[in-house]
Design an enzyme around this catalytic site. Sequence first.
Site, short mmCIF file in Angstrom:
data_model
loop_
_atom_site.label_atom_id
_atom_site.label_comp_id
_atom_site.label_asym_id
_atom_site.label_seq_id
_atom_site.Cartn_x
_atom_site.Cartn_y
_atom_site.Cartn_z
N GLU A 176 5.67 -27.53 -16.25
CA GLU A 176 4.63 -26.36 -16.59
C GLU A 176 4.81 -25.66 -17.68
OE1 GLU A 176 6.55 -26.94 -14.03
OE2 GLU A 176 6.61 -25.32 -12.95
N SER A 226 16.50 -30.54 -12.20
CA SER A 226 17.94 -30.08 -11.90
C SER A 226 18.22 -30.78 -10.56
CB SER A 226 17.54 -28.50 -11.50
OG SER A 226 16.57 -28.19 -10.55
N CYS A 281 20.34 -32.67 -20.77
CA CYS A 281 21.31 -32.81 -19.59
C CYS A 281 22.59 -33.47 -20.31
CB CYS A 281 20.43 -33.60 -18.95
SG CYS A 281 20.19 -35.20 -19.69
N GLU A 381 25.83 -25.46 -13.73
CA GLU A 381 25.20 -26.02 -14.88
C GLU A 381 24.55 -24.86 -15.32
OE1 GLU A 381 21.64 -28.45 -14.42
OE2 GLU A 381 22.21 -29.46 -16.34
P1 NAD Z 1 13.39 -28.29 -12.82
O1 NAD Z 1 14.24 -29.08 -11.74
O2 NAD Z 1 13.47 -26.92 -12.74
O3 NAD Z 1 12.01 -28.88 -12.95
C1 NAD Z 1 11.96 -30.47 -13.01
C2 NAD Z 1 10.61 -30.74 -12.52
O4 NAD Z 1 10.47 -30.53 -11.03
C3 NAD Z 1 9.18 -30.04 -13.10
O5 NAD Z 1 8.15 -30.96 -13.39
C4 NAD Z 1 8.67 -28.80 -12.13
O6 NAD Z 1 7.55 -28.54 -12.14
C5 NAD Z 1 9.23 -29.50 -10.86
N1 NAD Z 1 9.95 -28.50 -10.07
C6 NAD Z 1 10.55 -27.41 -9.99
N2 NAD Z 1 10.86 -26.80 -9.22
C7 NAD Z 1 10.50 -27.67 -8.24
C8 NAD Z 1 10.72 -27.52 -6.57
N3 NAD Z 1 11.05 -26.43 -6.03
N4 NAD Z 1 10.10 -28.54 -5.84
C9 NAD Z 1 9.43 -29.55 -6.29
N5 NAD Z 1 9.36 -29.64 -8.11
C10 NAD Z 1 9.92 -28.76 -8.63
O7 NAD Z 1 14.02 -28.67 -14.13
P2 NAD Z 1 13.91 -28.11 -15.63
O8 NAD Z 1 14.34 -26.67 -15.47
O9 NAD Z 1 12.63 -27.99 -15.79
O10 NAD Z 1 14.90 -28.89 -16.37
C11 NAD Z 1 16.14 -28.84 -16.74
C12 NAD Z 1 16.88 -29.53 -15.62
O11 NAD Z 1 16.81 -30.98 -15.72
C13 NAD Z 1 18.58 -29.27 -15.80
O12 NAD Z 1 19.14 -29.17 -14.74
C14 NAD Z 1 18.94 -30.73 -16.62
O13 NAD Z 1 19.98 -31.17 -16.53
C15 NAD Z 1 17.91 -31.64 -15.87
N6 NAD Z 1 17.75 -32.82 -16.80
C16 NAD Z 1 18.47 -34.08 -16.21
C17 NAD Z 1 18.17 -35.29 -16.95
C18 NAD Z 1 18.77 -36.71 -16.65
O14 NAD Z 1 18.57 -37.48 -17.10
N7 NAD Z 1 19.70 -36.43 -15.56
C19 NAD Z 1 17.57 -35.15 -18.03
C20 NAD Z 1 16.94 -34.11 -18.59
C21 NAD Z 1 17.04 -32.97 -17.84
#
Ligand code: NAD
Length: 496
Positions: A176, A226, A281, A381
Site C-alpha cells: 500500500e 518481513s 532484501c 534487520e
Molecule cells: P511488510 O512485511 O511490512 O509488508 C509486506 C506485505 O505484507 C505488504 O503487502 C503489506 O501490506 C503486508 N502486510 C504488512 N503487515 C502485515 C500484517 N501484519 N499482516 C498481514 N499482511 C501484512 O514488508 P515491507 O516493509 O513492505 O518490505 C520490506 C521487507 O520485505 C523487508 O523485511 C525485506 O527484507 C523483505 N523482502 C524480502 C525479500 C525476499 O526475497 N526475501 C524481497 C523483498 C523484500
Amino acid sequence: MAVIGHFVDGKPLPGSSGRHGDVFDPATGRRTARVELASAADVAVAVEAAARAARLWRDASLARRTAVLFAFRELVHARRDRLAEVITAEHGKVLADAAGEVQRGLEIIEYACGIPSALRGGFSENVSAEVDSYTLRQPLGVVAVITPFNFPAMVPLWFLPIAVACGNAVVLKPSEKDPSPALLLAEWFTEAGLPDGVLNVVNGDVGAVDALLEHPGVKAVSFVGSTPVARYVHQRGTAAGKRVQALGGAKNHMVVLPDADLDLAADAAVNAGFGSAGERCMAISALVAVEPVADALVARIAELMGRLRTGDGRRGCDMGPLVTAAHAARVRSYVEAGVAAGAVPVVDGRDVEPDGDAAGFWLGPTLFDHVTPDMSIYTDEIFGPVLGVVRVGSYDEAVELVNANPYGNGTAIFTNDGGAARRYQHEVEVGMVGVNVPIPVPMAYYSFGGWKASLFGDLHAHGEDGVRFFTRGKVVTSRWRGPRRGGVDLGFPTQT
Ligand code: NAD
C-alpha cells in the site's frame, strides 16, 4: 487528491471499504495520492472474477499464452522509462536503480515466454505391455501474490508472468506504500491480450491479506515481506489448506578475507550497503572483516562514502530517501542505538545535506565500526543505509557468525583464494552466495530464495521452482489395447 483503486476483471474497481492509505513522494515528503484499502468483500469480488477467468485460461493453448507474454514483454520494454519514473515517484529509489529493477523484471517475463519448454513432461513407452506413462503439470486455479514496498515492479514480476504462463489466474496485493507500478503492469498485461480476470489487483493492508488467506477460492499464496509477516502468512495460509511460499527478511553478511582485493571489496560494500538506501532484501548490512583487513577496509569505504550524493532520485543522485517518514525515523533510531551501544560511527548519516526538498525522508549513508553481535544494529534487520563492520580473527569465526544468524537470505565472500571461496559456499547456511559478487541475485532461470527465517515453504521464486510452485503434477498411465488381450485380474498391477 488522486485515489488509487483496484483493478478487477480487466477494469478499474472502486473500493467499498471507505478505508484509505496515504501514498507519498519520499523525496519531497508530500502526499501524492490516497489508496483504497480493500475490504473482505472487495477481495471476494476479485477472487470470483479470477475463478471465472481461471476456468477458461487453463485451457488456453501454450501458443496463445506465450503470444500474450511476448506482447507484454514488448509493452514493458517500450515503456520501461515510464515504469521507472513511477517507481521513483512512490518508492524514492534513484531513477537508474528503478531502471535496473525494471530490467530484472523483464528477464522474468522473458523466461516465462519459454514456458512450453518448462512445462514439458516425461513420457515412457511400454512401461507394461501396451501401457504408457507420462506426466502433466497443470495450473492450480486462483493464486494470490502479496508483495513488499521495496521492489514494487520486480517482486510482482517474480511471480505474475510464471503464474499466468502456467495457466493460473492471479489476485495481486501490492504494498500500500507504492501501489501504482503494479496497477500499470496489470493494465499493460490486459493491453497485451490477457483475458479479463486473469490478473487482478486489490490494494490494501492486513485486512486484504487476511481475506486472501481465508478465501477458499485461493489455492496458493506467494508472499514476500518481513519475517514476522512471512511467518504469519505461511502459518495461516497452510492452516487454511493453501500452498504457500513466504519469503521473509534478511541480514546479509559480506565476509572479507585478508587476501581479498580491498578496492574491489570496498566498492562492493558501498554499492551493496547503500544502493536503494539499503532497502533491499539482498543489501549487505554486516561486513565481517577478517583481521588484519579492517583498518584499511574501513578507511577505503569511508573515503568512497564521502563521494556519495544523497538526494532526489530524479536529479542524478546516488542514493534516494527512505520510503516513509516513519521508516526514516525507525532507521534513525537504530543509528542512535548503535552510538549508545558503543559502536563507532565512522560516517554518520544523520549529518547528511540532501540534494532535495527539506521535507523529504532523508538519512545519509552510515558506517559503524566495532559492531558486536549483541548490538541491535547487528541483530535486527534495519532496512536502511546502515552498514556495520564486525571484526573477527579468522575465517572459522566468520563462518560461525554468519551461520549463527537466524536469517539466511544472501551472503558474499571476498577473497583471491579459490579454496577458501569453495569451502565457504559449501559451509555457509544461506540460500544465495556470492563469490566476489556482493548481491548474488540469481538470474530468472535460476530460483531466488533464502534459508532459515528468510523463507517459509519449500520452493523458491521463479526459475524451475516457480514453475513447480504454480503447477500440480499428474502422472497418467494409459493402455491402448491391441486386439489380443483382456480378462479379469484382481491382482495389484505390476509390469508384465
Ligand atoms: P511488510 O512485511 O511490512 O509488508 C509486506 C506485505 O505484507 C505488504 O503487502 C503489506 O501490506 C503486508 N502486510 C504488512 N503487515 C502485515 C500484517 N501484519 N499482516 C498481514 N499482511 C501484512 O514488508 P515491507 O516493509 O513492505 O518490505 C520490506 C521487507 O520485505 C523487508 O523485511 C525485506 O527484507 C523483505 N523482502 C524480502 C525479500 C525476499 O526475497 N526475501 C524481497 C523483498 C523484500
